[in-house]
Enzyme design. Structure first.
Site, PDB file in Angstrom:
ATOM      1  N   GLY A   1     -24.705  17.577 128.735  1.00  0.00           N
ATOM      2  CA  GLY A   1     -24.031  18.875 129.267  1.00  0.00           C
ATOM      3  C   GLY A   1     -25.094  20.078 128.971  1.00  0.00           C
ATOM      4  O   GLY A   1     -25.145  20.808 129.628  1.00  0.00           O
ATOM      5  N   THR A   2     -25.689  19.969 127.773  1.00  0.00           N
ATOM      6  CA  THR A   2     -26.444  21.132 127.193  1.00  0.00           C
ATOM      7  C   THR A   2     -27.622  21.321 128.439  1.00  0.00           C
ATOM      8  O   THR A   2     -27.929  22.386 129.076  1.00  0.00           O
ATOM      9  CB  THR A   2     -27.199  20.708 125.998  1.00  0.00           C
ATOM     10  OG1 THR A   2     -26.286  20.628 125.022  1.00  0.00           O
ATOM     11  CG2 THR A   2     -28.150  21.892 125.734  1.00  0.00           C
TER      12      THR A   2
ATOM     13  N   CYS B   1     -20.541  22.527 116.810  1.00  0.00           N
ATOM     14  CA  CYS B   1     -21.677  23.011 116.741  1.00  0.00           C
ATOM     15  C   CYS B   1     -21.853  24.188 115.781  1.00  0.00           C
ATOM     16  O   CYS B   1     -22.820  24.606 115.528  1.00  0.00           O
ATOM     17  CB  CYS B   1     -21.857  23.666 118.404  1.00  0.00           C
ATOM     18  SG  CYS B   1     -21.745  22.514 119.508  1.00  0.00           S
TER      19      CYS B   1
HETATM   20  C1  LIG Z   1     -20.150  19.282 124.384  1.00  0.00           C
HETATM   21  C2  LIG Z   1     -20.275  20.269 125.173  1.00  0.00           C
HETATM   22  C3  LIG Z   1     -21.525  20.760 125.719  1.00  0.00           C
HETATM   23  C4  LIG Z   1     -22.636  19.805 125.362  1.00  0.00           C
HETATM   24  O1  LIG Z   1     -22.846  18.594 125.988  1.00  0.00           O
HETATM   25  P1  LIG Z   1     -23.740  17.600 125.414  1.00  0.00           P
HETATM   26  O2  LIG Z   1     -24.037  16.537 126.372  1.00  0.00           O
HETATM   27  O3  LIG Z   1     -23.452  17.154 123.912  1.00  0.00           O
HETATM   28  O4  LIG Z   1     -25.243  18.244 125.536  1.00  0.00           O
HETATM   29  C5  LIG Z   1     -21.501  21.764 126.767  1.00  0.00           C
HETATM   30  N1  LIG Z   1     -20.284  22.486 127.077  1.00  0.00           N
HETATM   31  C6  LIG Z   1     -19.265  22.276 126.396  1.00  0.00           C
HETATM   32  C7  LIG Z   1     -18.086  23.022 126.813  1.00  0.00           C
HETATM   33  C8  LIG Z   1     -19.148  20.919 125.495  1.00  0.00           C
HETATM   34  O5  LIG Z   1     -17.829  20.723 124.983  1.00  0.00           O
END
Ligand SMILES: *Cc1c(COP(=O)(O)O)cnc(C)c1O
Length: 387
Positions: A71-72, A325
């Site tokens: 996600g990041t 986080c």
């Molecule tokens: C967990 C999360 C991310 C980050 O995703 P990762 O795969 O852990 O890098 C980004 N946005 C939201 C809304 C999340 O809950």
């Protein structure tokens, strides 16, 4: 002691079916998808099939899926990639005050590089102010990034309405759908988005993999340079086991969406009702109806969320304060600050995020343990007598 996990918005365990699908790609099917021999073909076929599976669950085309490390990275790629690509057209970006750090920190970085960012406020329920958003749009606006569902309070944003608001204006619409995928419908055409971020480890897939959906015709600048993988947008030898597992997790989540959501929603509503019935001075954070089926975020007057979390952990219950986080910092979460539940409540928040395997029996156990913990902490609180 039986352990109960209610922190599924932080991460999930890998579904056994996902693990089973991944295993061959660590050992006998270890090929590099770019190799021309049969090992490579095996990997490349798995990659194509995974891309089709992920695309299908989103109502997208396979060519519109770019695999990333999660996600990041997807958020960074979407926002920086679009900003750099469109900077000659304009340098104004709109986002919200309650985005995930992967979006907020990225926007702050772009501000340092000369872009202008408008942070749209939210109401008491955590819904973005659509009028403010509309009024913020100007000639130079190139990108709007608003999350589909919030990771702390579970509030679902009106993404389709936003897409209608900006129709024909030539502004790219990105949404972080990391929390909504697998829990509520996320068809990219119904949402009307141009880009959408997903992460595998929030939906019972492995960690370190995810995707960015990018609508045909949208162009971004790649953040990494290297080989031609992922259409040159995300070079680097593909994480085949991870991608296969992620695609399997997406398929399972998509197939069971209605069933799992209904189950979690039932637990969620029952949990909120039981907590409010048993514990005085408890308050739900986020919208009552427009919220993720698995999110219970509540504040308890006169207690510290961290103390509650530790007491519950000692009894085997895993929950979170705000988001994982920011839980190590003592500052009030930016999301709670934005919805402002009041000074007495802001530090006493706890987030329970349910999973498809949680049961009503577990909900009852957790509510009882929570009641005990709140009573204990309030007895020690200097304000305790007022309650
Ligand atoms: C967990 C999360 C991310 C980050 O995703 P990762 O795969 O852990 O890098 C980004 N946005 C939201 C809304 C999340 O809950």
């Amino acid at each position: 002691m039986k352990r109960i996990y209610m922190d599924h918005s932080a991460t999930t365990h890998v579904d056994p079916k996902v693990l089973e699908a991944m295993l061959p790609y660590f050992a006998e099917k270890f090929g590099n998808a770019s190799s021309l021999h049969s090992y490579g073909q095996e990997a490349s076929e798995a990659l194509s099939l995974s891309r089709e599976q992920v695309a299908q669950t989103l109502g997208a085309q396979p060519t519109e899926i770019i695999f990333t490390s999660g996600g990041t990275e997807s958020d960074n790629m979407a926002i920086k990639g679009a900003a750099y690509m469109c900077s000659s057209k304009g340098r104004h970006i709109i986002t919200s005050v309650i985005e995930h750090p992967a979006v907020l920190r990225t926007c702050e970085q772009l501000e340092k590089e000369g872009f202008e960012v408008t942070y749209v406020p939210v109401d008491r329920d955590g819904i973005v102010d659509l009028q403010f958003l509309e009024d913020s749009i100007k000639e130079e606006t190139i990108l709007i990034s608003i999350m589909h569902a919030n990771n702390e309070i579970g509030t679902i944003q009106p993404i389709t309405e936003i897409s209608k608001l900006i129709e024909g204006k030539g502004i790219i619409l990105h949404t972080d759908a990391v929390q909504s995928v697998g829990k509520i419908p996320t068809d990219v055409n119904e949402l009307g988005v141009d880009m959408l971020s997903i992460s595998s480890h929030k939906i019972y897939g492995p960690k370190g993999v995810g995707a960015l959906y990018m609508r045909d015709g949208i162009n971004i600048l790649p953040l990494l340079q290297g080989g031609g993988h992922e259409r040159g947008l995300r070079p680097g030898t593909e994480n085949i086991p991870g991608i296969v597992g992620f695609a399997k997790a997406m398929s399972i989540a998509h197939e069971n969406l209605e069933h799992d959501s209904r189950h979690m929603e039932h637990l969620r509503d029952s949990m909120i009702k039981k907590i409010c019935g048993k514990i005085p001075h408890a308050k739900l954070n986020g919208h009552e109806k427009k919220r993720l089926p698995n999110n219970v975020n509540m504040s308890f007057k006169y207690v510290e969320g961290e103390s509650l979390l530790m007491l519950l952990d000692m009894k085997g219950v895993a929950v979170s304060t705000g988001s994982a986080c920011s839980s190590k910092s003592q500052k009030a979460s930016h999301v709670l600050s934005a919805i402002d539940p009041g000074v007495d409540y802001i530090h006493g928040s706890l987030r329970f995020t349910l999973g498809k395997e949680n049961t009503m029996e577990e909900v009852d156990i957790v509510v009882d343990l929570l009641e005990e913990a709140v009573i204990k902490l309030r007895q020690m609180s200097p304000f305790g007598e007022d309650i």
